[in-house]
Design a protein around this motif. Structure first.
Motif, PDB file in Angstrom:
ATOM      1  N   GLN A 103      46.669  21.015 -18.434  1.00  0.00           N
ATOM      2  CA  GLN A 103      48.054  21.378 -18.080  1.00  0.00           C
ATOM      3  C   GLN A 103      48.563  22.498 -18.963  1.00  0.00           C
ATOM      4  O   GLN A 103      49.287  23.389 -18.512  1.00  0.00           O
ATOM      5  CB  GLN A 103      48.957  20.158 -18.211  1.00  0.00           C
ATOM      6  CG  GLN A 103      48.594  19.090 -17.224  1.00  0.00           C
ATOM      7  CD  GLN A 103      49.636  17.992 -17.184  1.00  0.00           C
ATOM      8  OE1 GLN A 103      50.798  18.223 -17.467  1.00  0.00           O
ATOM      9  NE2 GLN A 103      49.194  16.799 -16.831  1.00  0.00           N
TER      10      GLN A 103
ATOM     11  N   VAL B  26      45.238  21.274 -13.077  1.00  0.00           N
ATOM     12  CA  VAL B  26      46.184  20.158 -13.159  1.00  0.00           C
ATOM     13  C   VAL B  26      45.539  18.879 -12.641  1.00  0.00           C
ATOM     14  O   VAL B  26      45.692  17.806 -13.242  1.00  0.00           O
ATOM     15  CB  VAL B  26      47.462  20.491 -12.362  1.00  0.00           C
ATOM     16  CG1 VAL B  26      48.348  19.279 -12.264  1.00  0.00           C
ATOM     17  CG2 VAL B  26      48.200  21.620 -13.019  1.00  0.00           C
TER      18      VAL B  26
ATOM     19  N   ASN C  90      45.074  26.943 -10.950  1.00  0.00           N
ATOM     20  CA  ASN C  90      46.102  26.079 -11.540  1.00  0.00           C
ATOM     21  C   ASN C  90      46.011  24.675 -10.975  1.00  0.00           C
ATOM     22  O   ASN C  90      46.080  23.687 -11.714  1.00  0.00           O
ATOM     23  CB  ASN C  90      47.499  26.635 -11.252  1.00  0.00           C
ATOM     24  CG  ASN C  90      47.815  27.820 -12.132  1.00  0.00           C
ATOM     25  OD1 ASN C  90      47.120  28.051 -13.108  1.00  0.00           O
ATOM     26  ND2 ASN C  90      48.848  28.554 -11.784  1.00  0.00           N
TER      27      ASN C  90
ATOM     28  N   SER D 162      43.157  17.645 -15.142  1.00  0.00           N
ATOM     29  CA  SER D 162      43.913  17.165 -16.295  1.00  0.00           C
ATOM     30  C   SER D 162      44.422  15.748 -16.044  1.00  0.00           C
ATOM     31  O   SER D 162      44.303  14.863 -16.896  1.00  0.00           O
ATOM     32  CB  SER D 162      45.068  18.117 -16.567  1.00  0.00           C
ATOM     33  OG  SER D 162      45.826  17.668 -17.632  1.00  0.00           O
TER      34      SER D 162
END
Lengths: 103, 481
Positions: free
Chosen positions: A62, A50, A46, A53
């Motif tokens: 995201q 992120v 994750n 992103s």
């Protein structure tokens, strides 16, 4: 103006988290702790998603994170139910003791 | 103009039938026969719609989903595997007193996940498909709650499957960072035009992705979960997840491998060599370990590892002829492996009884029909002409030679010869030894339908392979829309 943290720092942190998770899965013997290590791996992903992103200015990463979180929740529900079913039968959550079949 | 939604009709129908109607029926009607019939109808309708919409090639939902052709071929394959396993599962679960409506819901949700994998044109869809399929399989493999082996298999499958998903999705994240996109087409063009931001991260990401998929298809060195899970899970579930699950992983791997190894990217050569080595070791390990097994389910599990190794040869090739060979082999493999496992399921007793090789002694006299069908499936798995498995292997071997990997073909031929040893060993056991001990057998019930269809399919694929290959050839997997 706030100084921005370079992308490398995020990537290094998430790589460290991911490796910690992998080591946890390989070395720990308690099914619950193995599962927690897997969650750590997913959260490292994750963080990677992120940070890429934000770096790329692209929203897709995201969006992906939300799906990873939802899938992790579904996995937790199923996984803990399986651990519970096993505990009812064997009174153990240690994968070493699961030796009916060759591991 | 054709309404746009028409293209994705198979996906939409199975989705609505499962999520909107099926779960309500299952929750409020509590009539197993109705639920069974309803899901059987759903899968049949989806398969028919997949055939009808096969010509409507294109992408939908902002390029996240491809429709038509290649993906629809796999839809039909998954639905057939689902229908066959479902029909065989009903008498099996009734006999073991483990039949619940939820089983059929989970089976159809696994089929939905597989279809998403085949239709995927975006890493996110692949991820969701893999997880939908895997989570359904975790529950299904632990479905016989009173049998400790089933629960144990579920836990092992769950822990290693979730671990593999971590690798898979980390690989996706790194590829996203390196190419700036999650969509296959954009990744492919970034690779071809050498516009990678971080070539090193791309290489690591591609490797992690391959590791994740190796887990899912049970390829060396990530195959250790497969024998335990396939042995412990209910046999009807093993039949489905060792065939449909493997075919689905390949249906997702083919387009991803073709974009990652597109053109002469930084990683193409190393990737090819890596997959070739994995393929060679997988088939050797699978076949050699299978010889040492005394449990039939475990033997077939190791043989399924070897078959994943054969199919990887098509990925090494990397062109359309390689993927055609994989698709053909996956089709033949689905029918022969389901057939073999269903017979094992018919002969099985409570608590994993009657699964040893010795229990099959004299089966040719006691159950001439079952023994004959089992021999057909085993011959096909061994790759003996004129059955489906032979022609599939031939296509894969040729594709590896075309790619310049003659040594891989030699290894594959050698390991096929090794595999004949244990496949024929079981046939010899069935026909040329005297039965001993408890020899009562239960009737096969409606599982006979599955056996009949699988047998016809295996023989037809071997005798008239031209028909199916021409269908596959007319639907090449799309690299870019």
């Amino acid at each position: 103006m706030p100084t921005t943290i370079p992308l490398d720092y995020y990537l290094a942190l998430s790589a460290i988290l991911f490796v910690t998770g992998v080591v946890g899965v390989i070395t720990r013997r308690n099914a619950i702790i193995i599962f927690m290590s897997i969650e750590l791996m997913l959260n490292a992903v994750n963080l990677t998603m992120v940070s890429f992103s934000a770096f790329l200015g692209d929203i897709a990463g995201q969006m992906f994170v939300f799906f990873i979180m939802a899938v992790a929740a579904a996995e937790a529900a199923v996984g803990l139910a399986i651990v519970l079913a096993l505990f009812r039968k064997r009174q153990t959550v240690y994968v070493d003791e699961l030796n009916i079949m060759k591991w | 103009m054709m309404p746009a939604l028409f293209q994705v009709l198979p996906l939409v129908v199975i989705w609505l039938a499962l999520g909107a109607v099926g779960i309500v029926i299952q929750a409020y009607v509590r009539n197993t026969k109705l639920v069974f019939g309803y899901y059987l109808g759903t899968l049949a309708l989806t398969a028919i719609l997949a055939v009808v919409t096969a010509g409507a090639k294109g992408t939908m939902f902002s390029g996240m989903i491809t429709t038509g052709g290649y993906a629809n071929f796999f839809d039909v394959l998954f639905c057939s595997a689902g229908i066959l396993s479902m029909i065989a599962a009903r008498p099996y679960l009734q006999r073991l007193d483990g039949e619940l409506d939820e089983f059929y819901t989970l089976l159809v949700s696994a089929v939905t996940g597989m279809m998403l994998m085949a239709h995927s044109n975006h890493m996110l869809v692949t991820f969701i498909g893999v997880e939908l399929m895997s989570i359904s399989f975790y529950v299904m493999s632990g479905f016989l709650r009173s049998d400790i082996r089933s629960v144990e298999a579920a836990l092992k499958y769950f822990l290693l499957g979730a671990f593999a998903s971590g690798f898979l999705v980390y690989g996706m994240a790194l590829i996203y960072g390196a190419t700036g996109s999650l969509e296959f087409g954009a990744i492919g063009s970034a690779v071809v035009s050498d516009a990678l931001r971080f070539p090193v991260l791309f290489a690591i990401g591609a490797t992690l992705l391959v590791i994740g998929f190796c887990f899912k298809i049970a390829a060396f060195p990530f195959h250790q979960w497969a024998p335990d899970v396939y042995e412990g899970a209910p046999t009807a579930v093993t039949a489905f997840m060792s065939t449909g699950g493997k075919a689905a992983a390949f249906s997702a791997l083919i387009p991803i491998a073709s974009v990652v190894m597109a053109g002469d990217s930084v990683v193409t050569g190393q990737m090819q060599l890596m997959v070739a080595i994995v393929s060679a070791v997988t088939m050797l390990v699978g076949n050699i370990s299978a010889i040492a097994q005394s449990n039939v389910k475990r033997m077939l599990a190791y043989s399924s590892i070897a078959h994943a190794g054969y199919m990887l040869m098509g990925i090494v090739n990397g062109t359309t002829s390689g993927s055609e060979a994989i698709v053909f082999y996956a089709t033949a493999y689905t029918f022969m492996q389901i057939g073999a496992f269903v017979i094992v399921g018919i002969l099985e007793r409570e608590e994993g009884g009657h699964l040893q090789l010795d229990d099959y002694a004299g089966l040719g006299k006691r159950q001439p029909v079952l023994a004959a069908l089992m021999s057909i499936f085993l011959f096909s798995l061994a790759g003996i002409p004129p059955l489906g498995g032979f022609f599939g292997k031939y296509l894969l071997f040729v594709s590896a030679i075309d790619a310049g990997f003659t040594w891989l073909t030699i290894v594959a031929v050698a390991s096929s010869v090794i595999s004949v040893w244990f496949y024929l060993g079981l046939v010899v056991k069935m026909y040329f030894t005297e039965p001993s001990g408890d020899t009562s057998e239960s009737p096969s019930g409606i599982a006979a339908i599955t056996l009949a269809v699988s047998t016809v399919a295996v023989i037809a694929l071997g005798i008239v392979p031209g028909w199916i290959t021409s269908v596959i050839r007319s639907w090449p997997p799309m690299l870019t829309p």
